[in-house]
Design an enzyme around this catalytic site. Structure first.
Site, PDB file in Angstrom:
ATOM      1  N   CYS A  30       1.200  -1.047   0.279  1.00 14.06           N
ATOM      2  CA  CYS A  30      -0.124   0.138  -0.058  1.00 14.06           C
ATOM      3  C   CYS A  30       0.998   1.430   0.460  1.00 14.06           C
ATOM      4  O   CYS A  30       1.861   0.898   0.081  1.00 14.06           O
ATOM      5  CB  CYS A  30      -0.625  -0.267   0.794  1.00 14.06           C
ATOM      6  SG  CYS A  30      -0.429  -0.581   2.816  1.00 14.06           S
ATOM      7  N   TYR A 155       8.152  -5.109  -9.275  1.00 13.78           N
ATOM      8  CA  TYR A 155       6.957  -4.903 -10.170  1.00 13.78           C
ATOM      9  C   TYR A 155       7.715  -5.631 -11.823  1.00 13.78           C
ATOM     10  O   TYR A 155       8.420  -4.705 -12.392  1.00 13.78           O
ATOM     11  CB  TYR A 155       7.262  -3.340 -10.281  1.00 13.78           C
ATOM     12  CG  TYR A 155       5.101  -3.357 -10.443  1.00 13.78           C
ATOM     13  CD1 TYR A 155       4.827  -4.164 -10.876  1.00 13.78           C
ATOM     14  CD2 TYR A 155       5.050  -2.424 -10.219  1.00 13.78           C
ATOM     15  CE1 TYR A 155       3.114  -4.529 -11.744  1.00 13.78           C
ATOM     16  CE2 TYR A 155       3.513  -1.518 -10.621  1.00 13.78           C
ATOM     17  CZ  TYR A 155       3.046  -2.727 -11.034  1.00 13.78           C
ATOM     18  OH  TYR A 155       1.462  -2.592 -12.227  1.00 13.78           O
ATOM     19  N   HIS A 179       2.071  -8.678  -7.868  1.00 14.95           N
ATOM     20  CA  HIS A 179       0.879  -8.240  -8.091  1.00 14.95           C
ATOM     21  C   HIS A 179       0.752  -9.366  -9.438  1.00 14.95           C
ATOM     22  O   HIS A 179       0.279  -9.094 -10.366  1.00 14.95           O
ATOM     23  CB  HIS A 179       0.599  -6.760  -8.858  1.00 14.95           C
ATOM     24  CG  HIS A 179       0.882  -5.401  -8.758  1.00 14.95           C
ATOM     25  ND1 HIS A 179       0.469  -5.976  -7.039  1.00 14.95           N
ATOM     26  CD2 HIS A 179       1.019  -4.653  -8.484  1.00 14.95           C
ATOM     27  CE1 HIS A 179       0.781  -4.150  -6.424  1.00 14.95           C
ATOM     28  NE2 HIS A 179       1.573  -3.879  -7.582  1.00 14.95           N
ATOM     29  N   ASP A 247      -3.015  -2.492  -2.800  1.00 17.87           N
ATOM     30  CA  ASP A 247      -2.459  -1.578  -3.188  1.00 17.87           C
ATOM     31  C   ASP A 247      -2.872   0.028  -3.345  1.00 17.87           C
ATOM     32  O   ASP A 247      -2.726   0.856  -3.910  1.00 17.87           O
ATOM     33  CB  ASP A 247      -2.428  -1.283  -4.490  1.00 17.87           C
ATOM     34  CG  ASP A 247      -1.648  -0.543  -5.759  1.00 17.87           C
ATOM     35  OD1 ASP A 247      -0.723  -0.639  -5.480  1.00 17.87           O
ATOM     36  OD2 ASP A 247      -1.659  -0.665  -6.185  1.00 17.87           O
TER      37      ASP A 247
END
Length: 292
Positions: A30, A155, A179, A247
């Site tokens: 987050c 990422y 993710h 997120d």
């Protein structure tokens, strides 16, 4: 000079989820944005977020039932990690953080971040968020952090995993893939990128995965149930190396989610309460070294 786009704010009134998170649950991915007058956004940012400050962050987690959080410093704040470390300092031990660093950070600067509650650093492999990392600098940074017990947060789209697999397998530190590799849910579990992700998780015990961002992966839209098989496959494959998060406040998403929907996906990812305990509580406590 191309104007910097402003992105939408998070959902203004996320619902309380039907699923009750267990005590000690951690949102491991987050962000906090601003306020801009106190924590400025860097001029070279790829987007401008509306302020989503610590007060909003706390209110969201209170509504969801989240007790712990790992705050990831996002691109608009550049290499200034104060928005994260200041929040950690006010959390009473409930927050940890992931920093943005570059090759200019020496031993003292990195140690200061460690002492402030930072547990790793992030590298982005998405052209839309800036250039790909300088891999020689990446190697030097990894070498510097290896003695800190940190990990690297990546990422990295699943479509690039095969290309980077040898480098990842040889890393001297654990690494976390964000993710679910931002796969395309409409392409099924046997799409090459997801197969490469699953193979890497299976073959390398240093590899962790965040079961996060269904709104980026889904092609069916809210409540994102088409993503559940991907999360469940990862949880069942590596129950001790999966993490969950929201997120929030959801920068650059195709559709703004209701965070209540994101919590209610958890029992679809992990129907077994023992697996949910690992995903939500035990795994983040171990990787991010929360003091119990």
């Amino acid at each position: 000079m191309t104007p910097v786009p402003t992105i939408p704010p998070p959902h203004p009134d996320p619902r309380a989820p039907s699923f009750k998170l267990p005590p000690g649950s951690c949102d491991t991915h987050c962000h906090i944005f601003g306020p801009g007058e106190r924590y400025p956004y860097v001029p070279e940012r790829p987007y401008t977020p509306p302020d989503a400050p610590l007060e909003m962050f706390r209110a969201l987690h209170d509504r969801l039932g989240v007790e712990r959080a790992v705050i990831v410093n996002a691109t608009p704040h550049g290499r200034d990690n104060r928005v994260v470390t200041d929040a950690i300092a006010q959390s009473g031990g409930r927050y940890k953080g992931i920093a943005n660093v570059d090759d200019s950070f020496g031993e003292r600067e990195l140690r200061d971040l460690l002492e402030a509650g930072i547990e790793g650093c992030r590298f982005t492999f998405l052209p839309r968020l800036g250039q790909m990392p300088d891999m020689s600098a990446f190697d030097r940074i990894v070498e510097r952090i290896a003695g800190f017990g940190w990990h690297v947060d990546l990422y990295l789209p699943a479509t690039l995993i095969q290309e980077f697999r040898p480098r990842l397998m040889s890393l001297p530190v654990p690494y976390v893939l964000d993710h679910m590799g931002v796969v395309d849910a409409s392409q099924g579990l046997d799409q090459p990128g997801f197969v490469a992700l699953m193979d890497l998780v299976r073959d390398d015990e240093k590899c962790w995965v965040k079961v996060t961002c269904p709104e980026r992966i889904s092609r069916g839209g809210p409540p994102f149930h088409d993503v559940a098989p991907f999360g469940r496959a990862l949880v069942e494959l590596a129950p001790d190396r999966v993490l969950w998060g929201t997120d929030w406040p959801h920068p650059n998403v195709p559709v703004m989610p209701d965070d209540g929907d994101l919590v209610d996906l958890v029992p679809l990812y992990a129907p077994d309460p023992a697996l949910r305990q690992k995903l939500l509580v035990d795994n983040p406590a171990r990787l991010f070294r929360f003091d119990d």
